[in-house]
Design an enzyme around this catalytic site. Structure first.
Site: not given
Ligand code: NAD
Length: 482
Positions: A175, A226, A231, A248, A282, A378
């Protein structure tokens, strides 16, 4: 692809190798304009069930497919992605906002990952080889993997999951983020005749879909990238039926600049390490610690770069930095900038930015206190605190005083000295005199609240497997008791 009532193209999902549409759709906005230009299906429970069933049905055949054949399919996928890199790059810029050249780089990087992961050997280890027995340790596929990815690197981070999971013999339902669904929907469409039906299913939807997926009993594992907040929810949901997880998550990476660097030589790399992809990375530098001896000179140099940086629509050739990717993120970062200003901290702003679209000036903050929001949180947007330090012990303690531990960097003319500092950072990755690097061969993952488990490298691939030890006797007959 079809058009909806407003004439916007609607991309299809791929389930069991077939195109699937839904009546409801989610709009996709170009962040450089703030306007809707396309739509994606809004999958619900029925489509999710269908995707999981397709992936489960494909699993037995895919795991039994010889490794050489699985590898060949992944190389075929890499070729198909490369052949379509121009189209995918343009679509990437439109939905994600990143400047065209950098967008295409991500498409090629994803293809590179497919190839490189296909080349990694899944070993059979020999735990014991004695006169009485041989013990083999095998790594077997888990089943159907649920992959959830964010909007900042919508294609590469998907490839980091798809390639190792499929090489290891799993099937997948992926997804993308509702903010950037199109590239992965399109890639799945392009791969319909490259991968067997059901091996890779890509579905899109709104906020309800992610939680529905993590709660679905058909998945053996969740591979999630995310934010840390999400997470934690994912792990809670996975705990109910002990699904395996790789998380991650967020980071608040420190880069430490030692006093011996050549300020002019490092300034540009430091700037890009923080602001690449408009600081929505990230593993971007999010706290820049500069030694007192060179603080003023480096701050002024970085400010000059910020003033001359070209921020605009990624589709325009001259653009170096695009918009924030979506409206909520734009509002969050804008508020953080305003709050930082209101708290009396000194902001060093970059040049003007377009008024339409989700643009913010690239902003430096001149030595704010360690407990200010802009240092502790962050930001995930173009605001970077510059922090003055005097001793190595002091800066290591300050860099480590974070709930995050994703990556970090040390900059010095003396690599050995930098290495001593690098060893002391509590992070999953540390770079010396470089930043933002990753490779399919090296694991990447976070300490503390930055995640659980790793991606990439053999260790990352093995996270998509179940370990099985097989005891094989040397002689016929039966061994009883201990
Ligand atoms: P987010 O957590 O809002 O969303 C990530 C994904 O999770 C999206 O596809 C979203 O639709 C889905 N999602 C949202 N709520 C959910 C739930 N309750 N259950 C399951 N899935 C759900 O993150 P974002 O705003 O899209 O991304 C930014 C964040 O991601 C930043 O904190 C960044 O540091 C982190 N990130 C980490 C890495 C890594 O490798 N560690 C890489 C890229 C981004």
């Amino acid at each position: 692809m079809q058009n909806n009532q407003t004439g916007a193209p609607v991309y299809s999902m791929t389930i069991g190798g077939e195109p699937v549409m839904t009546t409801a759709t989610i709009p996709v906005i170009n962040p450089a304009t703030g306007s809707v230009f396309a739509a994606a299906p809004d999958a619900g429970a029925a489509e999710l069930d269908r995707a999981v069933s397709a992936a489960r049905a494909a699993f037995a055949g895919w795991r039994a497919t010889p490794l050489a054949e699985r590898r060949a399919r992944l190389i075929g996928a890499a070729e198909r992605i490369e052949q379509n890199a121009r189209e995918l790059g343009a679509l990437f810029t439109r939905e994600q906002g990143r400047p065209a050249g950098f967008a295409r780089q991500e498409i090629h990087a994803a293809a590179y990952w497919f190839r490189a992961m296909a080349a990694i050997d899944v070993p059979v280890e020999i735990a014991e080889d004695s006169e009485t027995r041989r013990i083999e340790v095998h790594h077997e596929p888990l089943g159907v993997v649920c992959a959830i990815v964010p909007w900042n690197f919508p294609v590469l981070l998907a490839a980091w999951k798809i390639a190792p999971a499929l090489v290891a013999g799993n099937t997948m339902v992926l997804k993308p983020s509702p903010f950037t669904p199109l590239c992965m929907l399109r890639i799945a469409e392009l791969l319909r005749d490259v991968l067997p039906p059901g091996v890779l299913n890509v579905i899109s939807g709104g906020d309800a879909l992610g939680p529905m997926m993590t709660a679905h009993p058909g998945f053996a594992k969740i591979s999630f990238t995310g934010s840390t907040a999400t997470g934690k929810r994912v792990m809670e949901s996975a705990a109910r039926d002990l699904k395996r997880v790789t998380l991650e998550l967020g980071g608040n990476d420190a880069a430490i600049v030692l006093p011996d660097v050549d300020v002019d030589a490092v300034a540009e790399a430091l700037f890009f390490g923080a602001f690449y992809n408009t600081a929505q990375v990230c593993i971007a530098t999010k706290r820049l610690y500069i030694h007192d001896d060179i603080y003023d000179a480096l701050r002024d140099r970085l400010h000059a770069i910020a003033r001359s940086a070209r921020v605009g629509d990624g589709a325009l050739k001259e653009t170096q930095f695009g918009p924030l990717q979506n409206a909520p993120q734009y509002r969050r970062v804008k508020q953080l900038i305003e709050e930082t200003r209101a708290a009396g901290h000194v902001l060093l702003e970059g040049g003007p930015v377009p008024e339409q679209g989700y643009f913010l000036p690239l902003t430096l903050v001149d030595n704010p206190p360690d407990d200010s929001r802009v240092v502790v949180e962050e930001a995930f947007g173009p605001i970077l605190p510059l922090l003055r330090y005097r001793s190595i012990d002091e800066v290591v303690a300050r860099a480590n005083a974070s709930e995050y531990g994703l990556a970090g960097a040390v900059w010095s003319a003396d690599v050995d000295r930098a290495l001593e500092v690098a060893r002391r950072l509590d992070t999953g990755t540390v770079w010396i005199n470089q930043n933002l690097q990753s490779t399919p061969q090296a694991p990447l993952g976070g300490h503390k609240h930055s995640g659980i488990g790793v991606e990439n490298g053999l260790v990352g691939l093995l996270e998509f497997t179940q370990t099985k030890s097989i005891y094989i006797p040397r002689q016929a007959g039966y061994k009883t008791g201990f």
